[in-house]
Motif scaffolding. Structure first.
Motif, PDB file in Angstrom:
ATOM      1  N   GLU A 179     -15.046  -4.035  -3.828  1.00 32.85           N
ATOM      2  CA  GLU A 179     -15.637  -2.894  -3.069  1.00 32.85           C
ATOM      3  C   GLU A 179     -15.138  -2.517  -1.868  1.00 32.85           C
ATOM      4  OE1 GLU A 179     -18.305  -1.114  -4.620  1.00 32.85           O
ATOM      5  OE2 GLU A 179     -17.790  -2.448  -6.095  1.00 32.85           O
ATOM      6  N   TRP A 180     -14.460  -3.588  -1.261  1.00 38.17           N
ATOM      7  CA  TRP A 180     -13.886  -3.015  -0.005  1.00 38.17           C
ATOM      8  C   TRP A 180     -12.602  -2.427  -0.379  1.00 38.17           C
ATOM      9  CZ3 TRP A 180      -8.807  -5.216   1.778  1.00 38.17           C
ATOM     10  CH2 TRP A 180      -8.364  -4.763   2.952  1.00 38.17           C
ATOM     11  N   LEU A 181     -11.673  -2.757  -1.562  1.00 34.53           N
ATOM     12  CA  LEU A 181     -10.756  -2.060  -1.966  1.00 34.53           C
ATOM     13  C   LEU A 181     -11.144  -0.788  -2.380  1.00 34.53           C
ATOM     14  CD1 LEU A 181      -8.789  -4.967  -3.790  1.00 34.53           C
ATOM     15  CD2 LEU A 181      -8.020  -3.728  -1.759  1.00 34.53           C
ATOM     16  N   ARG A 182     -12.342  -0.749  -3.410  1.00 39.86           N
ATOM     17  CA  ARG A 182     -12.682   0.348  -3.869  1.00 39.86           C
ATOM     18  C   ARG A 182     -13.016   1.419  -2.634  1.00 39.86           C
ATOM     19  NH1 ARG A 182     -15.340   1.022  -8.437  1.00 39.86           N
ATOM     20  NH2 ARG A 182     -15.793  -1.316  -8.438  1.00 39.86           N
ATOM     21  N   SER A 183     -13.442   1.046  -1.340  1.00 38.89           N
ATOM     22  CA  SER A 183     -13.782   2.124  -0.172  1.00 38.89           C
ATOM     23  C   SER A 183     -12.474   2.271   0.275  1.00 38.89           C
ATOM     24  CB  SER A 183     -14.640   1.331   0.701  1.00 38.89           C
ATOM     25  OG  SER A 183     -14.007   0.220   1.439  1.00 38.89           O
ATOM     26  N   ARG A 184     -11.527   1.317   0.271  1.00 38.39           N
ATOM     27  CA  ARG A 184     -10.008   2.007   0.964  1.00 38.39           C
ATOM     28  C   ARG A 184      -9.264   2.718  -0.170  1.00 38.39           C
ATOM     29  NH1 ARG A 184      -8.015  -0.040   5.370  1.00 38.39           N
ATOM     30  NH2 ARG A 184      -5.883  -0.143   4.483  1.00 38.39           N
ATOM     31  N   ALA A 185      -9.591   3.000  -1.314  1.00 41.51           N
ATOM     32  CA  ALA A 185      -8.667   3.556  -2.211  1.00 41.51           C
ATOM     33  C   ALA A 185      -8.186   4.782  -1.813  1.00 41.51           C
ATOM     34  CB  ALA A 185      -9.686   3.720  -3.570  1.00 41.51           C
ATOM     35  N   PRO A 186      -8.827   5.622  -1.042  1.00 39.20           N
ATOM     36  CA  PRO A 186      -8.027   6.898  -0.786  1.00 39.20           C
ATOM     37  C   PRO A 186      -7.031   6.800   0.274  1.00 39.20           C
ATOM     38  CG  PRO A 186     -10.437   7.261  -0.548  1.00 39.20           C
ATOM     39  CD  PRO A 186     -10.263   5.890  -0.762  1.00 39.20           C
ATOM     40  N   ALA A 187      -7.245   5.655   1.086  1.00 38.75           N
ATOM     41  CA  ALA A 187      -6.089   5.294   2.048  1.00 38.75           C
ATOM     42  C   ALA A 187      -5.054   4.697   1.114  1.00 38.75           C
ATOM     43  CB  ALA A 187      -6.715   4.354   3.254  1.00 38.75           C
ATOM     44  N   LEU A 188      -5.234   3.840   0.369  1.00 40.33           N
ATOM     45  CA  LEU A 188      -4.376   3.210  -0.312  1.00 40.33           C
ATOM     46  C   LEU A 188      -3.471   4.028  -1.308  1.00 40.33           C
ATOM     47  CD1 LEU A 188      -6.104  -0.091  -1.513  1.00 40.33           C
ATOM     48  CD2 LEU A 188      -4.367   0.067  -0.145  1.00 40.33           C
ATOM     49  N   ARG A 189      -4.138   5.079  -1.810  1.00 39.29           N
ATOM     50  CA  ARG A 189      -3.444   6.087  -2.522  1.00 39.29           C
ATOM     51  C   ARG A 189      -2.457   6.887  -1.560  1.00 39.29           C
ATOM     52  NH1 ARG A 189      -7.368  10.063  -4.125  1.00 39.29           N
ATOM     53  NH2 ARG A 189      -8.259   8.562  -5.591  1.00 39.29           N
ATOM     54  N   ARG A 190      -2.673   7.224  -0.596  1.00 36.30           N
ATOM     55  CA  ARG A 190      -1.643   7.750   0.511  1.00 36.30           C
ATOM     56  C   ARG A 190      -0.690   6.929   1.090  1.00 36.30           C
ATOM     57  NH1 ARG A 190      -6.856   9.967   2.257  1.00 36.30           N
ATOM     58  NH2 ARG A 190      -6.719   8.447   3.925  1.00 36.30           N
ATOM     59  N   GLY A 191      -1.112   5.534   1.063  1.00 33.16           N
ATOM     60  CA  GLY A 191      -0.077   4.744   1.606  1.00 33.16           C
ATOM     61  C   GLY A 191       1.149   4.428   0.910  1.00 33.16           C
ATOM     62  N   SER A 192       1.874   3.488   1.249  1.00 36.19           N
ATOM     63  CA  SER A 192       2.968   2.877   0.192  1.00 36.19           C
ATOM     64  C   SER A 192       2.706   1.635  -0.338  1.00 36.19           C
ATOM     65  CB  SER A 192       4.112   2.434   1.197  1.00 36.19           C
ATOM     66  OG  SER A 192       3.834   1.731   2.252  1.00 36.19           O
ATOM     67  N   PHE A 193       3.318   1.285  -1.082  1.00 36.93           N
ATOM     68  CA  PHE A 193       3.126  -0.116  -1.967  1.00 36.93           C
ATOM     69  C   PHE A 193       3.042  -1.082  -1.018  1.00 36.93           C
ATOM     70  CE2 PHE A 193       4.244  -3.988  -4.233  1.00 36.93           C
ATOM     71  CZ  PHE A 193       3.176  -4.193  -5.132  1.00 36.93           C
ATOM     72  N   PRO A 194       4.081  -1.264  -0.159  1.00 38.44           N
ATOM     73  CA  PRO A 194       3.814  -2.680   0.732  1.00 38.44           C
ATOM     74  C   PRO A 194       2.532  -2.451   1.591  1.00 38.44           C
ATOM     75  CG  PRO A 194       6.106  -1.627   1.238  1.00 38.44           C
ATOM     76  CD  PRO A 194       4.934  -0.769   0.230  1.00 38.44           C
ATOM     77  N   ALA A 195       1.918  -1.294   1.986  1.00 37.98           N
ATOM     78  CA  ALA A 195       0.346  -1.277   2.635  1.00 37.98           C
ATOM     79  C   ALA A 195      -0.510  -1.574   1.642  1.00 37.98           C
ATOM     80  CB  ALA A 195       0.515   0.268   3.093  1.00 37.98           C
ATOM     81  N   GLU A 196      -0.310  -1.269   0.226  1.00 33.38           N
ATOM     82  CA  GLU A 196      -1.263  -1.789  -0.895  1.00 33.38           C
ATOM     83  C   GLU A 196      -1.389  -3.426  -0.708  1.00 33.38           C
ATOM     84  OE1 GLU A 196      -1.569  -1.836  -5.535  1.00 33.38           O
ATOM     85  OE2 GLU A 196      -0.796  -0.162  -4.593  1.00 33.38           O
ATOM     86  N   TRP A 197       0.293  -3.838  -0.876  1.00 36.49           N
ATOM     87  CA  TRP A 197       0.239  -5.171  -1.011  1.00 36.49           C
ATOM     88  C   TRP A 197      -0.469  -5.871   0.274  1.00 36.49           C
ATOM     89  CZ3 TRP A 197       5.658  -7.458  -1.246  1.00 36.49           C
ATOM     90  CH2 TRP A 197       5.552  -8.932  -1.685  1.00 36.49           C
ATOM     91  N   ALA A 198      -0.253  -5.453   1.124  1.00 37.03           N
ATOM     92  CA  ALA A 198      -0.554  -5.998   2.653  1.00 37.03           C
ATOM     93  C   ALA A 198      -2.430  -6.169   2.278  1.00 37.03           C
ATOM     94  CB  ALA A 198      -0.212  -5.429   3.825  1.00 37.03           C
ATOM     95  N   ALA A 199      -2.670  -4.882   2.024  1.00 34.84           N
ATOM     96  CA  ALA A 199      -4.385  -5.012   2.030  1.00 34.84           C
ATOM     97  C   ALA A 199      -4.829  -5.938   0.869  1.00 34.84           C
ATOM     98  CB  ALA A 199      -4.648  -3.446   1.697  1.00 34.84           C
ATOM     99  N   VAL A 200      -4.385  -5.824  -0.086  1.00 35.19           N
ATOM    100  CA  VAL A 200      -4.669  -6.868  -1.287  1.00 35.19           C
ATOM    101  C   VAL A 200      -4.498  -8.404  -0.923  1.00 35.19           C
ATOM    102  CG1 VAL A 200      -4.360  -7.629  -3.598  1.00 35.19           C
ATOM    103  CG2 VAL A 200      -4.415  -5.203  -3.126  1.00 35.19           C
ATOM    104  N   GLY A 201      -3.227  -8.555  -0.220  1.00 38.52           N
ATOM    105  CA  GLY A 201      -3.085  -9.806   0.311  1.00 38.52           C
ATOM    106  C   GLY A 201      -3.991 -10.493   1.230  1.00 38.52           C
ATOM    107  N   ALA A 202      -4.477  -9.444   2.072  1.00 34.08           N
ATOM    108  CA  ALA A 202      -5.351  -9.995   3.230  1.00 34.08           C
ATOM    109  C   ALA A 202      -6.725 -10.145   2.568  1.00 34.08           C
ATOM    110  CB  ALA A 202      -5.450  -8.723   4.187  1.00 34.08           C
ATOM    111  N   GLY A 203      -6.977  -9.380   1.558  1.00 35.46           N
ATOM    112  CA  GLY A 203      -8.182  -9.647   0.900  1.00 35.46           C
ATOM    113  C   GLY A 203      -8.431 -10.800   0.113  1.00 35.46           C
ATOM    114  N   ILE A 204      -7.199 -11.110  -0.488  1.00 34.35           N
ATOM    115  CA  ILE A 204      -7.173 -12.543  -1.376  1.00 34.35           C
ATOM    116  C   ILE A 204      -7.305 -13.610  -0.143  1.00 34.35           C
ATOM    117  CG2 ILE A 204      -5.418 -13.897  -2.646  1.00 34.35           C
ATOM    118  CD1 ILE A 204      -4.834 -11.361  -4.058  1.00 34.35           C
ATOM    119  N   VAL A 205      -6.405 -13.438   0.614  1.00 35.41           N
ATOM    120  CA  VAL A 205      -6.586 -14.600   1.941  1.00 35.41           C
ATOM    121  C   VAL A 205      -7.965 -14.694   2.281  1.00 35.41           C
ATOM    122  CG1 VAL A 205      -5.896 -15.352   3.991  1.00 35.41           C
ATOM    123  CG2 VAL A 205      -4.179 -14.508   2.400  1.00 35.41           C
TER     124      VAL A 205
END
Length: 178
Positions: free
Chosen positions: A90-116
């Motif tokens: 749900e956190w990733l779903r709410s950040r989907a618009p920001a992730l869409r505009r960002g780069s892959f490293p930003a997506e990887w960092a967000a997902v990585g932070a969530g997994i941690v």
């Protein structure tokens, strides 16, 4: 394969089939000798990739059902890991618009932070409940391998299922904005 559409049954069925395959593969007794390292949580990485890239094809009930079943099959406390993964999706779903505009490293960092966060919160709650668990080193290895494996999983999902981040202004077959 074809690209996943908005709310398509194909996307949901593909996720459920992958989850069933990964869960069954994890249960197979391929090696009975204990390893000195923990395998990555591929199901968590696949779910995070799906939630970050195409949240419109990942219903909450599908994630809840998959992870609750995994809790029972892997003999984890029922519902704890499920609730944490639902929070992550749900956190990733709410950040989907920001992730869409960002780069892959930003997506990887967000997902990585969530997994941690999911892994460490799970460990803290289990510690508070005085539940026996694996050594901290194994948990950290699993977190590191799961985060490191994310780019490969995201790439495979894009190639095999067309699970890409929608471009700004992209619409599905019915004209709905993604």
């Amino acid at each position: 394969m074809t690209e996943l559409g908005r709310g398509s049954r194909g996307g949901i069925l593909a996720y459920l089939a992958i989850a069933a395959l990964l869960t069954a593969a994890s249960l197979l007794p391929l090696n009975t000798v204990p390893r000195p390292w923990a395998a990555p949580d591929i199901l968590l990485a696949v779910t995070a990739a799906w939630a970050a890239r195409r949240p419109d094809t990942l219903p909450v009930l599908a994630v809840a059902g998959v992870f609750l079943m995994a809790d029972f099959l892997f003999q984890r406390p029922p519902g704890l890991f499920t609730a944490l993964v639902l929070g992550l999706t749900e956190w990733l779903r709410s950040r989907a618009p920001a992730l869409r505009r960002g780069s892959f490293p930003a997506e990887w960092a967000a997902v990585g932070a969530g997994i941690v966060a999911v892994a460490l919160l799970n460990r803290v709650v289990l510690d508070l409940a005085m539940t026996p668990q694996a050594p901290l080193g194994l948990t950290l290895i699993q977190i590191l391998l799961t985060v490191a494996l994310y780019p490969l999983i995201a790439g495979l999902a894009q190639i095999a299922f067309g699970l890409h981040r929608p471009a700004q202004g992209e619409v599905d077959n019915l004209g709905h904005r993604l």
